[in-house]
Design a protein around this motif. Structure first.
Motif, PDB file in Angstrom:
ATOM      1  N   PHE A  85       0.697  -1.086  -0.068  1.00 15.48           N
ATOM      2  CA  PHE A  85       0.107   0.202   0.036  1.00 15.48           C
ATOM      3  C   PHE A  85       0.782   1.353   0.078  1.00 15.48           C
ATOM      4  CE2 PHE A  85      -2.860  -3.293   2.003  1.00 15.48           C
ATOM      5  CZ  PHE A  85      -4.060  -3.408   0.883  1.00 15.48           C
ATOM      6  N   GLN A  86       0.165   2.454   0.024  1.00  8.44           N
ATOM      7  CA  GLN A  86       0.903   3.898  -0.033  1.00  8.44           C
ATOM      8  C   GLN A  86       1.732   3.942   1.153  1.00  8.44           C
ATOM      9  OE1 GLN A  86      -2.477   6.356  -0.357  1.00  8.44           O
ATOM     10  NE2 GLN A  86      -2.527   5.883  -2.720  1.00  8.44           N
ATOM     11  N   ASN A  87       0.984   3.975   2.221  1.00  5.51           N
ATOM     12  CA  ASN A  87       1.558   4.539   3.660  1.00  5.51           C
ATOM     13  C   ASN A  87       2.506   3.203   4.364  1.00  5.51           C
ATOM     14  OD1 ASN A  87       2.700   5.669   5.703  1.00  5.51           O
ATOM     15  ND2 ASN A  87       0.430   6.238   6.546  1.00  5.51           N
ATOM     16  N   PRO A  88       3.628   3.376   4.119  1.00  5.47           N
ATOM     17  CA  PRO A  88       4.473   2.330   4.920  1.00  5.47           C
ATOM     18  C   PRO A  88       4.417   2.121   6.251  1.00  5.47           C
ATOM     19  CG  PRO A  88       5.906   4.397   4.336  1.00  5.47           C
ATOM     20  CD  PRO A  88       4.638   4.564   3.723  1.00  5.47           C
ATOM     21  N   ASP A  89       3.941   3.455   7.028  1.00  6.06           N
ATOM     22  CA  ASP A  89       3.812   3.322   8.318  1.00  6.06           C
ATOM     23  C   ASP A  89       2.848   2.410   9.038  1.00  6.06           C
ATOM     24  OD1 ASP A  89       5.970   5.044   9.241  1.00  6.06           O
ATOM     25  OD2 ASP A  89       4.716   6.833   8.513  1.00  6.06           O
ATOM     26  N   ASN A  90       1.676   2.245   8.159  1.00  3.81           N
ATOM     27  CA  ASN A  90       0.621   1.309   8.612  1.00  3.81           C
ATOM     28  C   ASN A  90       1.019  -0.203   8.434  1.00  3.81           C
ATOM     29  OD1 ASN A  90      -0.518   3.657   9.258  1.00  3.81           O
ATOM     30  ND2 ASN A  90      -1.850   3.872   7.247  1.00  3.81           N
ATOM     31  N   VAL A 161       0.623  -6.605  -6.206  1.00  2.00           N
ATOM     32  CA  VAL A 161      -0.220  -5.459  -6.347  1.00  2.00           C
ATOM     33  C   VAL A 161       0.465  -4.154  -5.821  1.00  2.00           C
ATOM     34  CG1 VAL A 161      -2.411  -4.341  -6.271  1.00  2.00           C
ATOM     35  CG2 VAL A 161      -2.338  -6.770  -6.745  1.00  2.00           C
ATOM     36  N   LEU A 162       0.900  -3.289  -6.466  1.00  2.00           N
ATOM     37  CA  LEU A 162       1.681  -2.167  -5.975  1.00  2.00           C
ATOM     38  C   LEU A 162       0.918  -0.932  -5.734  1.00  2.00           C
ATOM     39  CD1 LEU A 162       4.685  -2.785  -7.942  1.00  2.00           C
ATOM     40  CD2 LEU A 162       4.765  -3.035  -5.509  1.00  2.00           C
ATOM     41  N   ASP A 163       0.051  -0.467  -5.000  1.00  2.00           N
ATOM     42  CA  ASP A 163      -0.925   0.588  -4.836  1.00  2.00           C
ATOM     43  C   ASP A 163      -0.445   1.836  -4.573  1.00  2.00           C
ATOM     44  OD1 ASP A 163      -3.029   2.384  -4.636  1.00  2.00           O
ATOM     45  OD2 ASP A 163      -4.112   1.255  -3.136  1.00  2.00           O
ATOM     46  N   GLU A 164       0.248   2.493  -5.425  1.00  2.00           N
ATOM     47  CA  GLU A 164       1.221   3.726  -5.495  1.00  2.00           C
ATOM     48  C   GLU A 164       2.558   3.543  -4.682  1.00  2.00           C
ATOM     49  OE1 GLU A 164      -0.864   7.431  -5.239  1.00  2.00           O
ATOM     50  OE2 GLU A 164      -2.687   6.419  -5.721  1.00  2.00           O
ATOM     51  N   SER A 165       2.968   2.487  -4.453  1.00  2.00           N
ATOM     52  CA  SER A 165       4.007   2.207  -3.468  1.00  2.00           C
ATOM     53  C   SER A 165       5.399   2.943  -3.549  1.00  2.00           C
ATOM     54  CB  SER A 165       4.191   0.846  -3.301  1.00  2.00           C
ATOM     55  OG  SER A 165       3.417  -0.111  -3.968  1.00  2.00           O
ATOM     56  N   THR A 166       5.391   3.417  -4.762  1.00  2.00           N
ATOM     57  CA  THR A 166       6.833   4.081  -5.042  1.00  2.00           C
ATOM     58  C   THR A 166       6.579   5.523  -4.751  1.00  2.00           C
ATOM     59  OG1 THR A 166       6.297   4.358  -7.557  1.00  2.00           O
ATOM     60  CG2 THR A 166       7.401   2.395  -6.839  1.00  2.00           C
ATOM     61  N   ALA A 167       5.481   5.911  -4.567  1.00  2.00           N
ATOM     62  CA  ALA A 167       5.223   7.699  -4.480  1.00  2.00           C
ATOM     63  C   ALA A 167       6.084   8.129  -3.362  1.00  2.00           C
ATOM     64  CB  ALA A 167       3.636   7.716  -4.046  1.00  2.00           C
ATOM     65  N   MET A 168       6.592   7.504  -2.527  1.00  2.79           N
ATOM     66  CA  MET A 168       7.512   8.245  -1.493  1.00  2.79           C
ATOM     67  C   MET A 168       9.028   8.181  -1.583  1.00  2.79           C
ATOM     68  SD  MET A 168       5.032   7.986   1.838  1.00  2.79           S
ATOM     69  CE  MET A 168       6.318   8.679   2.984  1.00  2.79           C
ATOM     70  N   LEU A 169       9.282   7.207  -2.760  1.00 10.39           N
ATOM     71  CA  LEU A 169      10.675   6.830  -2.778  1.00 10.39           C
ATOM     72  C   LEU A 169      11.625   8.021  -3.745  1.00 10.39           C
ATOM     73  CD1 LEU A 169      10.558   3.184  -3.364  1.00 10.39           C
ATOM     74  CD2 LEU A 169      10.400   4.529  -1.459  1.00 10.39           C
ATOM     75  N   ASP A 170      12.875   7.996  -3.330  1.00  6.37           N
ATOM     76  CA  ASP A 170      13.530   9.098  -4.304  1.00  6.37           C
ATOM     77  C   ASP A 170      13.785   8.332  -5.538  1.00  6.37           C
ATOM     78  OD1 ASP A 170      15.492   7.119  -3.840  1.00  6.37           O
ATOM     79  OD2 ASP A 170      16.724   8.218  -2.302  1.00  6.37           O
ATOM     80  N   LYS A 189       8.233 -14.788 -13.645  1.00  7.61           N
ATOM     81  CA  LYS A 189       6.683 -14.784 -14.116  1.00  7.61           C
ATOM     82  C   LYS A 189       5.605 -14.305 -13.034  1.00  7.61           C
ATOM     83  CE  LYS A 189       7.239 -16.012 -18.357  1.00  7.61           C
ATOM     84  NZ  LYS A 189       8.696 -15.431 -18.323  1.00  7.61           N
ATOM     85  N   VAL A 190       6.269 -13.450 -12.120  1.00  6.46           N
ATOM     86  CA  VAL A 190       5.339 -12.772 -11.214  1.00  6.46           C
ATOM     87  C   VAL A 190       4.316 -11.817 -12.016  1.00  6.46           C
ATOM     88  CG1 VAL A 190       5.014 -11.186  -9.190  1.00  6.46           C
ATOM     89  CG2 VAL A 190       6.773 -12.937  -9.171  1.00  6.46           C
ATOM     90  N   THR A 191       2.802 -12.052 -11.843  1.00  8.36           N
ATOM     91  CA  THR A 191       2.240 -11.085 -12.426  1.00  8.36           C
ATOM     92  C   THR A 191       2.023  -9.680 -11.729  1.00  8.36           C
ATOM     93  OG1 THR A 191       0.816 -12.959 -13.049  1.00  8.36           O
ATOM     94  CG2 THR A 191      -0.166 -10.757 -13.034  1.00  8.36           C
ATOM     95  N   VAL A 192       2.331  -8.538 -12.254  1.00  7.91           N
ATOM     96  CA  VAL A 192       2.306  -7.369 -11.770  1.00  7.91           C
ATOM     97  C   VAL A 192       0.971  -6.455 -11.987  1.00  7.91           C
ATOM     98  CG1 VAL A 192       3.643  -5.183 -11.496  1.00  7.91           C
ATOM     99  CG2 VAL A 192       4.655  -7.360 -11.600  1.00  7.91           C
ATOM    100  N   ILE A 193       0.418  -6.108 -10.914  1.00 11.43           N
ATOM    101  CA  ILE A 193      -0.553  -4.931 -11.158  1.00 11.43           C
ATOM    102  C   ILE A 193       0.080  -3.759 -10.411  1.00 11.43           C
ATOM    103  CG2 ILE A 193      -3.127  -4.476 -10.953  1.00 11.43           C
ATOM    104  CD1 ILE A 193      -3.595  -7.300 -10.854  1.00 11.43           C
ATOM    105  N   THR A 194       0.359  -2.787 -11.280  1.00 15.96           N
ATOM    106  CA  THR A 194       0.840  -1.509 -10.633  1.00 15.96           C
ATOM    107  C   THR A 194      -0.150  -0.451 -10.708  1.00 15.96           C
ATOM    108  OG1 THR A 194       2.560  -0.060 -10.436  1.00 15.96           O
ATOM    109  CG2 THR A 194       2.294  -0.890 -12.545  1.00 15.96           C
ATOM    110  N   ILE A 195      -0.604   0.196  -9.764  1.00 13.63           N
ATOM    111  CA  ILE A 195      -1.331   1.507  -9.548  1.00 13.63           C
ATOM    112  C   ILE A 195      -0.521   2.477  -9.261  1.00 13.63           C
ATOM    113  CG2 ILE A 195      -3.382   2.812  -8.029  1.00 13.63           C
ATOM    114  CD1 ILE A 195      -4.242  -0.382  -7.336  1.00 13.63           C
ATOM    115  N   THR A 196      -0.443   3.543 -10.376  1.00 13.99           N
ATOM    116  CA  THR A 196       0.435   4.680 -10.164  1.00 13.99           C
ATOM    117  C   THR A 196       0.006   5.914 -10.710  1.00 13.99           C
ATOM    118  OG1 THR A 196       2.840   5.100 -10.545  1.00 13.99           O
ATOM    119  CG2 THR A 196       1.620   3.977 -12.339  1.00 13.99           C
ATOM    120  N   HIS A 197       0.542   7.030 -10.185  1.00 11.93           N
ATOM    121  CA  HIS A 197       0.486   8.266 -10.869  1.00 11.93           C
ATOM    122  C   HIS A 197       1.614   8.693 -11.691  1.00 11.93           C
ATOM    123  CE1 HIS A 197      -3.450   8.966  -8.904  1.00 11.93           C
ATOM    124  NE2 HIS A 197      -3.021   9.097  -7.598  1.00 11.93           N
ATOM    125  N   TYR A 198       2.684   7.858 -11.655  1.00 13.72           N
ATOM    126  CA  TYR A 198       3.738   8.288 -12.695  1.00 13.72           C
ATOM    127  C   TYR A 198       3.689   7.577 -13.940  1.00 13.72           C
ATOM    128  CZ  TYR A 198       6.451   9.478  -8.306  1.00 13.72           C
ATOM    129  OH  TYR A 198       6.791  10.088  -7.050  1.00 13.72           O
TER     130      TYR A 198
END
Ligand SMILES: Nc1ncnc2c1ncn2[C@@H]1O[C@H](COP(=O)(O)OP(=O)(O)O)[C@@H](O)[C@H]1O
Ligand SMILES: Nc1ncnc2c1ncn2[C@@H]1O[C@H](COP(=O)(O)OP(=O)(O)O)[C@@H](O)[C@H]1O
Ligand SMILES: [Mg+2]
Ligand SMILES: [Mg+2]
Lengths: 277, 293
Positions: A85-90, A161-170, A189-198
């Motif tokens: 998910f988005q927020n690593p703290d949770n 599934v990556l839900d905006e998980s790179t949003a906070m990375l440099d 062959k891992v299936t990737v579903i990436t949710i992103t604004h980039y």
């Protein structure tokens, strides 16, 4: 049959407004899917439906043949679909990094000996081996997110599934994670579903789904999707910056081909246009 | 207000342990009027640095000096409440810090806390103005619970809570992370609107090099708790190789400029998108003129 199959899925939080409306999406083994859409368009809701955190009100989702509608399948589905998910703290639970990464596999009953191996793999995949014995609270935001990703990788899911998980990375961290994800996709062959604004994370996808107000508004290859600039704008989206610049240069009379989406390609095409005289 | 930081040092834990050192002698001046970008890899000390500017992290003894306008943060008598009213700080993902029962209470908190002398009536006026400034409808939103709002609305409320005291300096730590493209565009235009009104100085920490190149008047690169370079975006982003060695990306415009330069085409621009596009010399046949290198 696709590895993940969502058919006419609808979901409402309040039994009034549908956050996800009649969505059909299928992901094959090894496919790289990008989901884009404005904030509130239902992307995160979809991610939670994919791994059975919530169940559809209408329609169905199957993963490897297991239906999310059946409670007894929850375990099998969690094993196969890992969501970051988005927020690593949770997402971080333990007070030592390696325990945090081990948390998921331990819960799934992975044997002790194998857990160590999985921690090694996951931490090196995100470039955080050095922090194995550190406390997550001592890490900065981007570092924490890499640990959260490692925690999911340690489950060796078939679908990531990556839900905006790179949003906070440099940029470096983002590149590392994308590289890891692409490698997992290509080699294992891992299936990737990436949710992103980039938008630059979208250009290499096999298939792009555009969500608008809970519905799938467009589906296609990146080239097909980014050709429809005006529709995208209408959905609150934009072209990758390189494509935007290419458009503006064309408007000024530079003879660039259509369909440029990346800065690498734009640089190549521009260099090829250097006048000899 | 001019911000002047000299030889700032900070360690999380004992300074003897090298890995605890987060700031290792940072000196930086931000002039009134700057739209100042701070870039650098994760862990380079950006957040630790900006959190010093309003005393959120206390300036240690013999750890340098910080002056924000007339406020001397090393002075025991420094009025931190007044400082925080005039130097607003927007954290990463500010929407996670909303806490009050209503939007009104959340935004009013800044006034009550940092400007206790202000009357209830005046507070109401200030809250209304702040919510309107960030593009929200005061009457429609003031009694709602912040938790019932969308992510974008929450972020606006959080920002209203910071600008409600009309700070002269606005510090933002990764403010566009997680916003969708439209949200990001609107947010940036909000920053410019604020910069044109009571906000005189903006300090923006960001990983988004395109954003910094497009909007900042000056920028600093942090690396390993030190300042690596300070200058205009044009100066900073033409240090292609160094940026790469620091693990930082180039803005797309600088990336293209470098690629063309390596091919014998010189483009002299400020690295804004329009600046770049206008600096490309186009021949009538649609080719690109190399120019003098
Ligand atoms: N926990 C929740 N309770 C009620 N409504 C929610 C919740 N989470 C999301 N929503 C609503 O569902 C819709 C879709 O949200 P979401 O899936 O988070 O969109 P996205 O991830 O695309 O930004 C939005 O209108 C949002 O306000
Ligand atoms: N609360 C904390 N406790 C201990 N160490 C920290 C804490 N916050 C940050 N650090 C460390 O301080 C250094 C600088 O971090 P930070 O200022 O957050 O960098 P940036 O904002 O550039 O990512 C990093 O090495 C980080 O691990
Ligand atoms: Mg979301
Ligand atoms: Mg930071």
């Amino acid at each position: 049959m696709a590895l993940l199959n969502a058919e006419n899925v609808s979901f409402s939080y309040d039994k009034r407004i549908k956050a996800v409306k009649n969505v059909s999406l299928s992901a094959n083994e090894g496919e790289y899917i990008a989901v884009i859409g404005h904030n509130g368009s239902g992307k995160s809701t979809l991610a939670k439906l994919f791994n059975g955190l919530m169940r559809p009100d209408e329609g169905n989702i199957t993963v490897d043949g297991f239906s999310v509608l059946e409670k007894k399948h929850t375990f099998e589905i969690r094993k196969r679909v890992g969501v970051v998910f988005q927020n690593p703290d949770n997402q971080l639970v333990a007070s030592i990094v390696e325990d945090d990464v081990a948390f998921g596999p331990e819960n799934l009953g992975v044997p002790r000996a194998e857990i160590k191996e999985r921690i090694d793999f996951a931490l090196s995949a995100v470039g955080m081996e050095k922090f194995r014995h550190s406390s997550p609270t001592r890490l900065s935001g981007g570092q924490k997110q890499r640990i959260a990703i490692a925690g999911v990788l340690a489950l060796k899911p078939k679908i990531l599934v990556l839900d905006e998980s790179t949003a906070m990375l440099d940029p470096q961290g983002r590149k590392e994670v994308l590289q890891v994800v692409k490698k997992l996709n290509k080699e294992q062959k891992v299936t990737v579903i990436t949710i992103t604004h980039y938008m630059d994370e979208v250009v290499d996808a096999d298939t792009v789904y555009v969500m608008n107000d809970g519905e799938i508004a467009l589906k296609g290859t990146p080239a097909e999707i980014f050709k429809q600039k005006d529709r995208l704008k209408g959905y609150g989206l934009e072209l990758p910056l390189a494509a935007e610049i290419a458009d503006k240069l064309i408007a000024r009379g530079v003879r660039l081909p259509d369909g440029i989406l990346t800065e690498e390609r734009l640089a190549e095409e521009l260099c090829a246009l250097k006048s000899k005289i | 207000m001019r911000i002047e930081v000299k030889d700032l040092r900070y360690s999380y834990g004992e300074a003897k342990v090298l890995s605890n050192i987060a700031l290792d002698g940072v000196s930086l001046t931000v002039e009134e009027g700057d739209f100042f970008g701070i870039i650098g890899q994760t862990g380079s000390g950006k957040t630790t640095f900006v959190q010093h500017l309003n005393g959120l992290i206390k300036l240690g003894k013999d750890c340098g000096s910080i002056k924000v306008g007339g406020y001397d943060l090393g002075d025991k008598k420094c009025d931190f409440k007044a400082l925080r009213a005039s130097l607003g700080m927007v954290f990463q993902y500010p929407e996670y810090q909303l806490f009050a029962e209503t939007v009104f209470d959340d935004v009013a908190f800044g006034v009550k806390n940092f400007m206790p002398e202000v009357s209830l009536e005046k507070t109401q006026e200030m809250v209304k103005e702040a919510l309107t400034t960030v593009g929200l409808n005061y009457d429609k939103i003031k009694d709602k619970s912040p938790f019932d709002l969308s992510g974008g609305q929450k972020r606006r409320v959080a920002i209203a809570g910071v600008i409600v005291t009309k700070p002269e300096v606005l510090v933002l730590d990764e403010p566009v992370a997680g916003l969708d493209p439209v949200g990001k565009r609107e947010f940036i235009s909000l920053l410019h609107r604020l910069h044109g009104s009571f906000v005189k100085t903006i300090i923006l920490v960001s990983h988004d090099m395109d954003l910094v190149a497009e909007n900042c008047t000056k920028a600093a690169i942090f690396s390993h708790g030190k300042i690596y370079a300070v200058g205009s975006p044009k100066e900073i982003f033409s240090r292609y190789e160094e940026l790469q060695n620091l693990g930082l990306d180039l803005p797309v415009t600088a990336y293209l400029t470098r690629a063309l330069e390596n091919n014998g085409v010189k483009i002299n621009s400020d690295f804004t998108v329009d600046g770049f596009i206008n600096a490309v010399r186009i021949k009538t046949n649609g080719k690109i003129d190399g120019g003098e290198l």
